[in-house]
Design a protein around this motif. Sequence first.
Motif, short mmCIF file in Angstrom:
data_model
loop_
_atom_site.label_atom_id
_atom_site.label_comp_id
_atom_site.label_asym_id
_atom_site.label_seq_id
_atom_site.Cartn_x
_atom_site.Cartn_y
_atom_site.Cartn_z
N ALA A 359 0.73 -1.17 -0.02
CA ALA A 359 -0.07 0.23 0.06
C ALA A 359 0.93 1.30 -0.14
CB ALA A 359 -1.00 -0.11 1.12
N GLU A 360 1.90 0.97 0.78
CA GLU A 360 2.96 2.27 0.68
C GLU A 360 3.51 2.62 -0.48
OE1 GLU A 360 4.76 5.82 2.21
OE2 GLU A 360 2.93 4.54 2.88
N LEU A 361 3.90 1.42 -1.23
CA LEU A 361 4.41 1.75 -2.56
C LEU A 361 3.48 2.45 -3.58
CD1 LEU A 361 6.53 -1.58 -3.10
CD2 LEU A 361 7.27 0.50 -2.23
N LYS A 362 2.28 1.80 -3.41
CA LYS A 362 1.18 2.57 -4.31
C LYS A 362 1.02 3.71 -3.89
CE LYS A 362 -0.97 -1.65 -5.75
NZ LYS A 362 -2.20 -2.45 -5.87
N ARG A 363 0.96 4.18 -2.50
CA ARG A 363 0.85 5.59 -2.14
C ARG A 363 1.92 6.57 -2.56
NH1 ARG A 363 2.16 9.43 1.26
NH2 ARG A 363 3.94 8.25 2.15
N GLN A 364 3.10 6.10 -2.72
CA GLN A 364 4.29 6.71 -3.16
C GLN A 364 4.31 6.87 -4.33
OE1 GLN A 364 8.09 6.70 -1.28
NE2 GLN A 364 7.10 6.16 1.06
N LYS A 365 3.41 6.06 -5.39
CA LYS A 365 3.55 5.68 -6.71
C LYS A 365 4.87 5.16 -7.39
CE LYS A 365 0.20 9.50 -7.71
NZ LYS A 365 0.01 11.05 -8.31
N LEU A 366 5.41 4.15 -6.28
CA LEU A 366 6.70 3.44 -6.91
C LEU A 366 6.19 2.09 -7.64
CD1 LEU A 366 8.63 3.89 -3.55
CD2 LEU A 366 9.10 4.93 -5.73
N ILE A 367 4.89 1.79 -7.56
CA ILE A 367 4.20 0.79 -8.31
C ILE A 367 2.87 1.35 -8.98
CG2 ILE A 367 5.72 -1.09 -7.17
CD1 ILE A 367 3.06 -1.97 -5.89
N GLU A 368 2.46 0.45 -9.93
CA GLU A 368 1.26 1.08 -10.65
C GLU A 368 0.20 0.85 -9.39
OE1 GLU A 368 0.98 2.44 -14.02
OE2 GLU A 368 3.04 2.87 -13.29
N GLN A 369 -0.78 1.62 -9.93
CA GLN A 369 -1.89 1.25 -8.76
C GLN A 369 -2.76 0.15 -8.92
OE1 GLN A 369 -2.52 3.75 -6.30
NE2 GLN A 369 -0.47 4.34 -6.99
N ASN A 370 -2.69 -0.14 -10.28
CA ASN A 370 -3.25 -1.52 -10.67
C ASN A 370 -2.29 -2.69 -10.76
OD1 ASN A 370 -2.00 -0.50 -12.81
ND2 ASN A 370 -3.43 -1.57 -14.44
N ALA A 371 -1.27 -2.69 -10.26
CA ALA A 371 -0.33 -3.79 -9.96
C ALA A 371 -0.86 -4.88 -9.12
CB ALA A 371 1.02 -3.42 -9.76
N PRO A 372 -0.90 -6.00 -9.72
CA PRO A 372 -1.47 -6.91 -8.27
C PRO A 372 -0.15 -7.23 -7.57
CG PRO A 372 -0.85 -7.94 -10.61
CD PRO A 372 -0.77 -6.66 -10.70
#
Length: 375
Positions: A359-372
């Motif tokens: 969740a933190e990686l997505k919050r910081q946009k380090l991985i795509e929001q739709n990445a499984p």
Amino acid sequence: MTSRRGFLGIAAAGSALAAGGFTASRPGSAAPETGAQSGAGEPTGHYIPSVKFGLGGVPLGNEFEVVTDEEAYKTLDAAWSAGVRYYDVSPWYGLGLAERRFGNYLHNRNRDEYIISSKVGKLLKASKQNNGRSNFPFSPSPNNVVFDYSADGVRRSVEDSLQRLGISGLDIVFVHDISSDNKLLPTPWQQQFEIALKGAFPALARMKEQGIIRGWGIGVNTPEPILRVIQEADPDVCLLASQYSLIDHANALNNVFPVARQRNVKFVIGSSLNAGFISGSPRYNYGKDAWDIPRKYIEKREKLRAVAAQYGVDLRTAALRFSAAPDVAAALIVGARSEEQILANVTSMQATIPPDFWAELKRQKLIEQNAPTPS
């Protein structure tokens, strides 16, 4: 061992292997996946590797450094003892060295107990004036490389691989490096692809029908040839290398995977660590310029490390689990050059990572929001 000209009449032993988690002590048998559509609209059965974690052969081909035979066999023995039952090699890895090492170890094992994939498109020619060290300076191979994506070239390549491996059949054959990043191709990759479209691809489809192989696809580091082969031929499974990692995954996720789902094609995911970059190696992917790492990737790795430290996560473990998470990922192959590395990789595939980390990686946009992400 099967003779060079006699192998074409031999079917691959056994049937497709059953799923067994990330590793399996003994794969069973299961029917190939079915329901895909051929180019003519007819249903076709696709072979999908059911062992979900495998050992990649690049390091044992002395790609990056000298690995002795003793070290190589200890690595293979550790992999087998840890339950690894998928092995991926290529004539290219050490110009025959990796296939010989894997074959020396695996030919003493029950052929029904493991899956093995190799590659075609690069024939090896022994020569006193060979230039092998220009590509593999740490390999003692006497071979030069000749690119050949024709039907005859593919048949010759499979024969040669079976001799080096000492086995009678391959499970999967990938048409190798027919892509824009391969600067050694004699003509642009699109022209080589046309040769494969008329030669290599139909020849491999016939080998599958004859039972010599169980499935085929291409193995490349760029998306364009994968999209083309999915749309213009009927591959079973493709090796998607250097395209789905924590560092770089957006294009594969948003552009390649949807097309693969439409055609019911799965992937073996390779280079999930970007040739060790994520775990700290001073290179990014492969090639003579791998040391020239774009600054944006170095900065992203530092941000990933910071989040991993915050949540007590091993970044290498997170990278492996991330690349194995998509529904189109049939298997993950990871290279190792030592007992310690293969055991660490196997352990990583069993590790639990807190959901808050993803969740933190997505919050910081380090991985795509739709990445499984792993559950």
